[in-house]
Design a protein around this motif. Structure first.
Motif, short mmCIF file in Angstrom:
data_model
loop_
_atom_site.label_atom_id
_atom_site.label_comp_id
_atom_site.label_asym_id
_atom_site.label_seq_id
_atom_site.Cartn_x
_atom_site.Cartn_y
_atom_site.Cartn_z
N GLY A 31 0.81 -1.21 0.00
CA GLY A 31 0.00 0.00 0.00
C GLY A 31 0.84 1.26 0.00
O GLY A 31 0.56 2.21 -0.75
N ALA A 32 1.87 1.30 0.84
CA ALA A 32 2.75 2.48 0.88
C ALA A 32 3.51 2.63 -0.44
O ALA A 32 3.70 3.75 -0.93
CB ALA A 32 3.73 2.35 2.04
N ALA A 33 3.97 1.53 -1.01
CA ALA A 33 4.67 1.58 -2.30
C ALA A 33 3.74 2.08 -3.40
O ALA A 33 4.15 2.87 -4.27
CB ALA A 33 5.24 0.21 -2.65
N LEU A 34 2.48 1.64 -3.38
CA LEU A 34 1.53 2.07 -4.39
C LEU A 34 1.25 3.57 -4.28
O LEU A 34 1.15 4.28 -5.31
CB LEU A 34 0.22 1.28 -4.25
N GLY A 35 1.12 4.08 -3.06
CA GLY A 35 0.94 5.51 -2.88
C GLY A 35 2.11 6.31 -3.42
O GLY A 35 1.94 7.35 -4.06
N PHE A 36 3.33 5.81 -3.19
CA PHE A 36 4.54 6.46 -3.70
C PHE A 36 4.55 6.45 -5.22
O PHE A 36 4.85 7.47 -5.87
CB PHE A 36 5.77 5.73 -3.14
N VAL A 37 4.22 5.31 -5.82
CA VAL A 37 4.24 5.18 -7.28
C VAL A 37 3.24 6.15 -7.92
O VAL A 37 3.57 6.87 -8.88
CB VAL A 37 3.91 3.73 -7.70
N ILE A 38 2.02 6.20 -7.40
CA ILE A 38 0.99 7.06 -7.98
C ILE A 38 1.39 8.54 -7.87
O ILE A 38 1.27 9.31 -8.84
CB ILE A 38 -0.36 6.81 -7.29
N SER A 39 1.89 8.95 -6.71
CA SER A 39 2.25 10.36 -6.54
C SER A 39 3.41 10.74 -7.44
O SER A 39 3.47 11.87 -7.96
CB SER A 39 2.61 10.63 -5.07
N GLN A 40 4.36 9.83 -7.64
CA GLN A 40 5.50 10.13 -8.51
C GLN A 40 5.10 10.17 -9.98
O GLN A 40 5.53 11.05 -10.73
CB GLN A 40 6.60 9.08 -8.29
N TYR A 46 3.56 17.72 -2.40
CA TYR A 46 3.36 17.17 -1.06
C TYR A 46 3.30 15.64 -1.11
O TYR A 46 2.37 15.00 -0.60
CB TYR A 46 2.08 17.74 -0.43
N GLY A 47 4.34 15.07 -1.72
CA GLY A 47 4.39 13.61 -1.87
C GLY A 47 4.36 12.86 -0.56
O GLY A 47 3.96 11.70 -0.52
N VAL A 48 4.77 13.53 0.53
CA VAL A 48 4.79 12.85 1.83
C VAL A 48 3.39 12.44 2.26
O VAL A 48 3.22 11.41 2.93
CB VAL A 48 5.45 13.76 2.89
N PHE A 49 2.36 13.22 1.90
CA PHE A 49 0.99 12.82 2.22
C PHE A 49 0.66 11.46 1.59
O PHE A 49 0.04 10.60 2.22
CB PHE A 49 -0.01 13.85 1.71
N PHE A 50 1.09 11.27 0.36
CA PHE A 50 0.72 10.07 -0.39
C PHE A 50 1.53 8.84 0.04
O PHE A 50 1.10 7.72 -0.19
CB PHE A 50 0.92 10.32 -1.90
N THR A 51 2.67 9.06 0.66
CA THR A 51 3.46 7.93 1.14
C THR A 51 3.14 7.56 2.60
O THR A 51 3.13 6.39 2.95
CB THR A 51 4.97 8.23 1.02
N VAL A 52 2.86 8.58 3.42
CA VAL A 52 2.67 8.33 4.86
C VAL A 52 1.23 7.95 5.20
O VAL A 52 1.00 7.10 6.07
CB VAL A 52 3.12 9.55 5.68
N PHE A 53 0.24 8.55 4.54
CA PHE A 53 -1.15 8.26 4.87
C PHE A 53 -1.50 6.77 4.75
O PHE A 53 -2.15 6.22 5.64
CB PHE A 53 -2.09 9.09 4.02
N PRO A 54 -1.09 6.08 3.66
CA PRO A 54 -1.36 4.63 3.61
C PRO A 54 -0.68 3.86 4.74
O PRO A 54 -1.24 2.89 5.27
CB PRO A 54 -0.83 4.22 2.24
N LEU A 301 11.51 10.56 3.21
CA LEU A 301 12.70 10.76 2.38
C LEU A 301 12.43 10.45 0.91
O LEU A 301 12.83 11.19 0.02
CB LEU A 301 13.86 9.90 2.90
N PHE A 302 11.73 9.34 0.65
CA PHE A 302 11.43 8.99 -0.73
C PHE A 302 10.34 9.91 -1.30
O PHE A 302 10.41 10.31 -2.47
CB PHE A 302 10.98 7.53 -0.83
N GLY A 303 9.34 10.23 -0.49
CA GLY A 303 8.23 11.04 -0.99
C GLY A 303 8.62 12.46 -1.32
O GLY A 303 8.05 13.08 -2.22
#
Length: 349
Positions: A31-40, A46-54, A301-303
């Motif tokens: 789930g966290a990886a998918l949020g990162f992929v979609i935001s990128q 504000y990519g951190v929202f998409f990586t941390v919320f899941p 860091l990644f987001g």
């Protein structure tokens, strides 16, 4: 492996994963990886929202139901309305703005201390502190900030639902035991959290620390323990988790080196790191501990900072240092508040 339901009499020192635990690990990592992929791929701010919320929705809560979804989405909408009104009406009056912020934080910690709407309160404190801080800068596009928050929240719920479909539990989970709290303890937990997070907000505003998001989030996450003893233990664990997360992020950059432009390779290595910390988080069975600290550190860091042209080594070192200083000061403030509140009978824990 055992088929015992996670959370049903589990041994805190258990060193193995049962079937439910393994599926929760997969839900968190995927789930966290998918949020990162979609935001990128969408190149959203504000990519951190998409990586941390899941991570928050899948890691802290092992189940997903209507009550959880309503709290999570309702909080996103309510926060945007509250922050837009507070910032729009009081941005030129810092003391008044601070008073409103204190009131908003108080309502959230009151909900957390009482229990049934803990998620609404916890997620509210976390996102309110971030939104209020960033929205106070005149150059920030509020529409973009609020849209990112709402979209990330909706996406996190959708991702969580998909993960629960793909990796469902194999045994029913028992709800955690409920413990009755005295009115004095509820007041104690509400006030110690409210005062601490308000002081944290003031410090980040006064010193213009807009680049210290990980430190700001850390000072909020340790408050989820709702008291000084729990926050002290959580801070200690989170320091270790953040250090491990920073080291892993640096190792990933060194491993990929000039290959970081290959997005699929980045995602695979990121997923492996998430899976490692998700396993540690589930085995701890302790909320925001070492594993969850590592997860959120990787997500931040990644987001926000991963690209072939950015120095992740500096970012990791800066974030770890700022986080340690912020949490040390937070724990010190909580220790003082704990003594003061315990000296008065109506707020004695």
């Amino acid at each position: 492996m055992s088929t015992k339901a996670a959370g049903a009499g589990d041994d805190p020192g258990q060193a193995t994963l049962d079937e439910n635990d393994l599926r929760q690990c997969l839900r968190v990592a995927c789930g966290a990886a998918l949020g990162f992929v979609i935001s990128q791929l969408m190149d959203w701010n504000y990519g951190v929202f998409f990586t941390v919320f899941p991570m928050f929705l899948l890691g802290i809560l092992p189940v997903l139901n209507g009550h959880v979804v309503r709290q999570f989405l309702g909080n996103a909408v309510v926060n945007c309305v509250e922050v837009s009104l507070v910032v729009g009406l009081t941005q030129h009056l810092p003391p008044v703005m601070l008073g409103f912020a204190f009131g908003l934080f108080y309502t959230r910690f009151r909900l957390m201390a009482r229990g049934p709407f803990f998620l609404f309160g916890a997620n509210g404190v976390l996102t309110l502190s971030i939104l209020l801080h960033f929205a106070s800068y005149p150059e920030v596009d509020l529409a973009d900030l609020f849209t990112s928050n709402v979209v990330a929240s909706v996406l996190a719920v959708a991702i969580a639902g998909l993960m629960h479909v793909l990796f469902p539990d194999v045994a029913p989970r028992r709800p955690p035991p409920k413990s009755a709290k005295t009115p004095a303890r509820i007041r104690h937990e509400t006030l110690i959290g409210t005062v601490t997070v308000t002081l944290s907000f003031v410090v980040f505003q006064v010193f213009d620390l807009r680049d210290s998001l990980s430190a700001q989030m850390s000072t909020v996450l340790i408050l989820f323990a709702l008291g000084y003893p729990g926050a002290k233990l959580s801070a200690r664990k989170r320091v270790v988790g953040t250090l491990l997360g920073c080291n892993l992020a640096v190792f990933v950059q060194l491993l990929l080196y000039t290959q970081s432009q290959h997005f699929l390779l980045v995602v695979l290595v990121y997923w492996a790191g998430l899976m490692l910390f998700a396993r540690a988080h589930i085995l701890e069975r302790a909320g925001s501990g070492v594993g969850f600290g590592g997860l959120t550190t990787l997500g931040i860091l990644f987001g926000q900072y991963l690209s072939p042209h950015q120095d992740l080594v500096y970012s990791a070192a800066y974030r770890f240092t700022s986080m340690c200083v912020a949490m040390a000061l937070t724990v010190l403030v909580m220790a003082l508040l704990d003594r003061l509140l315990n000296a008065w009978a109506p707020t004695r824990a």
